[in-house]
Scaffold this motif. Structure first.
Motif, PDB file in Angstrom:
ATOM      1  N   PHE A   1      43.817  47.709  42.486  1.00 47.13           N
ATOM      2  CA  PHE A   1      42.784  47.079  41.964  1.00 47.13           C
ATOM      3  C   PHE A   1      41.554  48.052  42.205  1.00 47.13           C
ATOM      4  O   PHE A   1      41.559  48.610  43.387  1.00 47.13           O
ATOM      5  N   PRO A   2      40.409  47.904  41.187  1.00 46.49           N
ATOM      6  CA  PRO A   2      40.541  47.325  39.758  1.00 46.49           C
ATOM      7  C   PRO A   2      41.224  48.291  38.777  1.00 46.49           C
ATOM      8  O   PRO A   2      40.676  48.025  37.567  1.00 46.49           O
ATOM      9  N   GLN A   3      42.019  49.231  39.041  1.00 49.60           N
ATOM     10  CA  GLN A   3      42.786  49.802  37.950  1.00 49.60           C
ATOM     11  C   GLN A   3      44.277  49.973  38.544  1.00 49.60           C
ATOM     12  O   GLN A   3      44.620  50.226  39.723  1.00 49.60           O
ATOM     13  N   PHE A   4      45.157  49.921  37.665  1.00 53.15           N
ATOM     14  CA  PHE A   4      46.568  50.188  37.728  1.00 53.15           C
ATOM     15  C   PHE A   4      46.847  51.623  37.243  1.00 53.15           C
ATOM     16  O   PHE A   4      46.488  51.704  35.992  1.00 53.15           O
ATOM     17  N   GLY A   5      47.545  52.506  37.919  1.00 52.52           N
ATOM     18  CA  GLY A   5      47.977  53.717  37.420  1.00 52.52           C
ATOM     19  C   GLY A   5      46.799  54.787  37.339  1.00 52.52           C
ATOM     20  O   GLY A   5      45.750  54.463  37.862  1.00 52.52           O
ATOM     21  N   PRO A   6      46.909  55.653  36.599  1.00 53.43           N
ATOM     22  CA  PRO A   6      45.752  56.645  36.415  1.00 53.43           C
ATOM     23  C   PRO A   6      44.712  56.323  35.476  1.00 53.43           C
ATOM     24  O   PRO A   6      44.988  55.235  34.612  1.00 53.43           O
TER      25      PRO A   6
ATOM     26  N   GLN B   1      44.079  57.252  41.431  1.00 52.14           N
ATOM     27  CA  GLN B   1      45.263  56.206  41.074  1.00 52.14           C
ATOM     28  C   GLN B   1      45.258  55.038  41.653  1.00 52.14           C
ATOM     29  O   GLN B   1      45.191  54.730  43.006  1.00 52.14           O
ATOM     30  N   HIS B   2      45.466  54.075  40.915  1.00 52.78           N
ATOM     31  CA  HIS B   2      45.854  52.588  41.359  1.00 52.78           C
ATOM     32  C   HIS B   2      44.425  51.824  42.067  1.00 52.78           C
ATOM     33  O   HIS B   2      44.533  50.967  42.681  1.00 52.78           O
ATOM     34  N   GLY B   3      43.281  52.459  41.886  1.00 57.57           N
ATOM     35  CA  GLY B   3      42.116  52.045  42.242  1.00 57.57           C
ATOM     36  C   GLY B   3      41.576  52.318  43.466  1.00 57.57           C
ATOM     37  O   GLY B   3      42.406  52.981  44.459  1.00 57.57           O
ATOM     38  N   PHE B   4      40.984  51.397  44.206  1.00 59.20           N
ATOM     39  CA  PHE B   4      40.400  51.584  45.493  1.00 59.20           C
ATOM     40  C   PHE B   4      40.724  50.636  46.622  1.00 59.20           C
ATOM     41  O   PHE B   4      40.553  50.921  47.775  1.00 59.20           O
ATOM     42  N   ALA B   5      41.323  49.461  46.090  1.00 58.13           N
ATOM     43  CA  ALA B   5      41.349  48.507  47.015  1.00 58.13           C
ATOM     44  C   ALA B   5      42.613  48.878  48.119  1.00 58.13           C
ATOM     45  O   ALA B   5      42.305  48.397  49.458  1.00 58.13           O
TER      46      ALA B   5
ATOM     47  N   ASN C   1      33.207  37.447  39.550  1.00 62.52           N
ATOM     48  CA  ASN C   1      32.194  38.234  39.004  1.00 62.52           C
ATOM     49  C   ASN C   1      30.887  37.571  39.368  1.00 62.52           C
ATOM     50  O   ASN C   1      30.469  36.399  39.356  1.00 62.52           O
ATOM     51  N   THR C   2      30.291  38.346  40.481  1.00 63.98           N
ATOM     52  CA  THR C   2      29.040  37.775  40.875  1.00 63.98           C
ATOM     53  C   THR C   2      27.920  38.131  39.904  1.00 63.98           C
ATOM     54  O   THR C   2      26.586  37.934  40.352  1.00 63.98           O
ATOM     55  N   SER C   3      27.980  38.984  38.879  1.00 62.65           N
ATOM     56  CA  SER C   3      26.780  39.161  38.136  1.00 62.65           C
ATOM     57  C   SER C   3      26.337  37.693  37.301  1.00 62.65           C
ATOM     58  O   SER C   3      27.119  36.818  37.355  1.00 62.65           O
ATOM     59  N   LYS C   4      25.081  37.758  36.775  1.00 61.04           N
ATOM     60  CA  LYS C   4      24.648  36.676  36.199  1.00 61.04           C
ATOM     61  C   LYS C   4      24.460  36.636  34.895  1.00 61.04           C
ATOM     62  O   LYS C   4      24.527  35.672  34.106  1.00 61.04           O
ATOM     63  N   ASP C   5      25.024  38.094  34.195  1.00 60.66           N
ATOM     64  CA  ASP C   5      24.755  38.166  32.862  1.00 60.66           C
ATOM     65  C   ASP C   5      25.664  39.053  32.291  1.00 60.66           C
ATOM     66  O   ASP C   5      25.436  39.274  31.035  1.00 60.66           O
ATOM     67  N   LYS C   6      26.614  39.550  32.828  1.00 63.05           N
ATOM     68  CA  LYS C   6      27.629  40.483  32.168  1.00 63.05           C
ATOM     69  C   LYS C   6      29.053  40.173  32.652  1.00 63.05           C
ATOM     70  O   LYS C   6      29.392  40.138  33.923  1.00 63.05           O
ATOM     71  N   PRO C   7      29.981  40.583  31.910  1.00 63.58           N
ATOM     72  CA  PRO C   7      31.296  40.235  32.262  1.00 63.58           C
ATOM     73  C   PRO C   7      31.762  41.532  33.198  1.00 63.58           C
ATOM     74  O   PRO C   7      31.247  42.479  32.779  1.00 63.58           O
ATOM     75  N   ILE C   8      32.757  41.341  33.681  1.00 63.87           N
ATOM     76  CA  ILE C   8      33.325  42.580  34.253  1.00 63.87           C
ATOM     77  C   ILE C   8      35.024  42.494  33.875  1.00 63.87           C
ATOM     78  O   ILE C   8      35.523  41.661  33.434  1.00 63.87           O
ATOM     79  N   ASP C   9      35.735  43.779  33.908  1.00 67.77           N
ATOM     80  CA  ASP C   9      37.034  43.940  33.345  1.00 67.77           C
ATOM     81  C   ASP C   9      37.800  44.910  34.299  1.00 67.77           C
ATOM     82  O   ASP C   9      37.074  45.601  34.853  1.00 67.77           O
ATOM     83  N   PHE C  10      39.175  44.606  34.647  1.00 66.85           N
ATOM     84  CA  PHE C  10      39.820  45.586  35.499  1.00 66.85           C
ATOM     85  C   PHE C  10      41.301  45.336  35.127  1.00 66.85           C
ATOM     86  O   PHE C  10      41.712  44.297  34.480  1.00 66.85           O
ATOM     87  N   THR C  11      42.150  46.179  35.563  1.00 72.35           N
ATOM     88  CA  THR C  11      43.600  45.942  35.791  1.00 72.35           C
ATOM     89  C   THR C  11      43.947  46.078  37.023  1.00 72.35           C
ATOM     90  O   THR C  11      43.227  46.224  37.892  1.00 72.35           O
ATOM     91  N   ALA C  12      45.139  45.275  37.409  1.00 70.79           N
ATOM     92  CA  ALA C  12      45.510  45.054  38.806  1.00 70.79           C
ATOM     93  C   ALA C  12      46.968  44.578  38.801  1.00 70.79           C
ATOM     94  O   ALA C  12      47.722  44.551  37.888  1.00 70.79           O
ATOM     95  N   ALA C  13      47.612  45.062  40.156  1.00 71.98           N
ATOM     96  CA  ALA C  13      49.081  44.646  40.312  1.00 71.98           C
ATOM     97  C   ALA C  13      49.276  44.442  41.892  1.00 71.98           C
ATOM     98  O   ALA C  13      48.526  45.144  42.679  1.00 71.98           O
ATOM     99  N   LEU C  14      50.484  44.079  42.033  1.00 74.53           N
ATOM    100  CA  LEU C  14      50.934  44.055  43.340  1.00 74.53           C
ATOM    101  C   LEU C  14      52.125  44.895  43.652  1.00 74.53           C
ATOM    102  O   LEU C  14      53.318  44.646  42.554  1.00 74.53           O
ATOM    103  N   HIS C  15      52.071  46.159  43.989  1.00 76.02           N
ATOM    104  CA  HIS C  15      53.139  47.272  43.878  1.00 76.02           C
ATOM    105  C   HIS C  15      54.199  46.904  44.907  1.00 76.02           C
ATOM    106  O   HIS C  15      54.319  47.745  45.696  1.00 76.02           O
ATOM    107  N   THR C  16      55.006  45.936  44.801  1.00 75.03           N
ATOM    108  CA  THR C  16      55.812  45.482  45.645  1.00 75.03           C
ATOM    109  C   THR C  16      57.080  46.181  45.756  1.00 75.03           C
ATOM    110  O   THR C  16      57.827  46.307  44.917  1.00 75.03           O
TER     111      THR C  16
END
Length: 347
Positions: free
Chosen positions: A128-133, A138-142, A204-219
C-alpha cells in the motif's frame, strides 16, 4: 464508550474501550459480538517500549508484546485452542500463523531482513498505496513503516476468545515523499479458532478531493515442494489474468483455461482480475489453504519466483488478495475496507 459509526459500517462490534476512539473503525461480516478493547497512546524506546505496550494492550493468555528477530517489537496472539500468530509492528507484517498442531502456515524467506533496511521478506507483507512497480518504490511504503499499536482485543466469551491487535499508520515525511495524500490507515489482525483474519481500512481525510491507490496482502504460504504435482492453486479457471512473466511493465491479458495453476517449471507472476471470493492453494501434504477475499479485494495475485530465488522458491507460493486491476477510489471522508480470511482445510 461506544465507537462512532460511519455509513459504510453496517455491523459494528460493540466494545468496551479506554483512551481515544480510532478514526477508522472496523466491522465484522458476521453478527456483532461484545469485545473487550484496550486503547492508549504509547511512546517509548528500548525495553521500556515493550513494557509500555504490555501495560497498555496485553490481555492475559491472548495478547502480549515482545522482541522478535533483530530486536523488533512484535505482537504475539494466542488462541485458547493453541493456534498462534506473530505480527511485527515494522511493516504491520504477519510473519507466523501456526495451527494447534504446531504446523506453520506462512513462510518467511531465508534472506528476510529484520533490521529495517528493507521490508520483511515473507509472511504477509502489506502492499500500500501501490502494488508492484510504479511512481513510488516497489509495493509502496506500508511495508517500510513503523505502525503504531492503537488497540488489542479478545472476545469476552471465555469459551472462544479471538485475540486481535490493531495498528495504525498516518502520513509522515517518509510517506509524503512518495505519496502526498491525506489518509489514515488501520490494520487489524485477528486470530480466530479456525481462521486468520487480516483487515485493512483506509480513510480519506480530505474534505474536498478523492484519493486512489492499489493494494494487496502479499501472503507467502508454505508448501512441501512447489514443483510437485500436488501443489497447485484452484478456483481461477476462466478468469482473465495479466501475465507479468511475459512483460512485467505491460503484461498481456490471458485466460486461465485449466482447472489448476501449477508451479515449478517457470516464473509464475499473474494478476487475476475480478476473481471469485476464494482461491485454494493445495500445499502437497493433504491440506489446502483457503484465501478468502471477504471484502474490498477484487483481484488475486499468484506468484512464485522460480529460479530468481533458487534457494527457496520450492518452499512457498504466494496467493495474494489484491485491488490492482482498477485503483481503489475513496471519496472525501469515506473509508475503504479490505478483509482477508485464511483457513486450512483437509483435502
Amino acid at each position: 464508550m461506544a465507537l462512532a459509526t460511519s455509513s459504510m459500517h453496517a455491523a459494528m462490534r460493540t466494545r468496551t474501550v479506554r483512551g481515544s476512539t480510532p478514526v477508522v473503525a472496523h466491522t465484522r461480516s458476521t453478527r456483532a459480538r461484545t469485545r473487550v478493547f484496550a486503547r492508549a497512546s504509547v511512546s517509548a524506546s528500548g525495553d521500556d517500549e515493550i513494557d509500555a505496550l504490555n501495560a497498555a494492550f496485553a490481555i492475559k493468555d491472548s495478547v502480549r508484546f515482545a522482541r522478535g528477530n533483530g530486536g523488533l517489537p512484535v505482537a504475539l496472539l494466542t488462541h485458547k485452542n493453541g493456534c498462534t500468530s506473530t505480527v511485527y509492528l515494522f511493516g504491520a507484517c504477519v510473519t507466523s500463523w501456526t495451527q494447534k498442531s504446531g504446523d506453520e502456515v506462512l513462510y518467511v524467506r531465508p534472506d528476510a531482513a529484520f533490521d529495517k533496511t528493507k521490508p520483511i521478506g515473507g509472511g504477509a507483507p502489506l502492499c500500500f498505496p501501490q502494488f508492484g512497480p510504479g511512481a513510488m518504490q516497489q509495493h509502496g511504503f506500508a511495508r517500510n513503516c513503523d505502525w503504531e499499536v492503537i488497540g488489542s482485543s479478545a472476545d469476552v466469551n471465555p469459551d472462544d476468545p479471538e485475540p486481535a491487535v490493531m495498528l495504525a499508520l498516518k502520513p509522515n515525511d517518509f510517506t509524503r515523499s512518495m505519496w502526498d495524500e491525506p489518509f489514515e490507515a488501520t490494520y487489524e489482525v485477528t486470530l480466530r479458532r479456525e481462521k486468520l483474519k487480516m483487515e485493512l481500512c483506509v480513510k480519506n481525510t480530505s474534505k474536498d478531493k478523492p484519493i486512489d491507490f492499489t493494494a494487496a496482502l502479499h501472503t507467502y504460504i508454505e508448501v512441501t515442494d512447489c514443483a510437485n504435482s500436488g501443489v497447485f492453486a484452484r478456483g481461477l479457471m476462466g478468469k482473465t489474468y495479466l501475465d507479468k512473466n511475459i512483460d512485467p511493465i505491460n503484461p498481456p491479458p490471458r485466460v486461465q483455461d485449466h482447472k489448476d495453476v501449477f508451479f515449478g517449471l517457470e516464473l509464475c507472476d499473474r494478476i487475476y482480475l475480478d476473481t471469485d471470493p476464494e482461491t485454494l492453494l493445495y500445499v502437497g501434504s493433504g491440506a489446502a489453504v483457503a484465501v478468502e477475499n471477504t471484502a474490498g479485494w477484487t483481484d488475486t495475485v499468484v506468484w512464485n519466483p522460480h529460479l530468481t530465488m533458487k534457494e527457496c522458491y520450492k518452499n512457498f507460493c504466494c496467493i495474494e488478495s489484491a485491488a490492482v486491476g482498477k485503483p481503489v477510489v475513496v471519496q472525501p471522508g469515506k473509508v475503504w475496507r479490505g478483509e482477508t480470511n485464511l483457513s486450512v482445510i483437509d483435502v
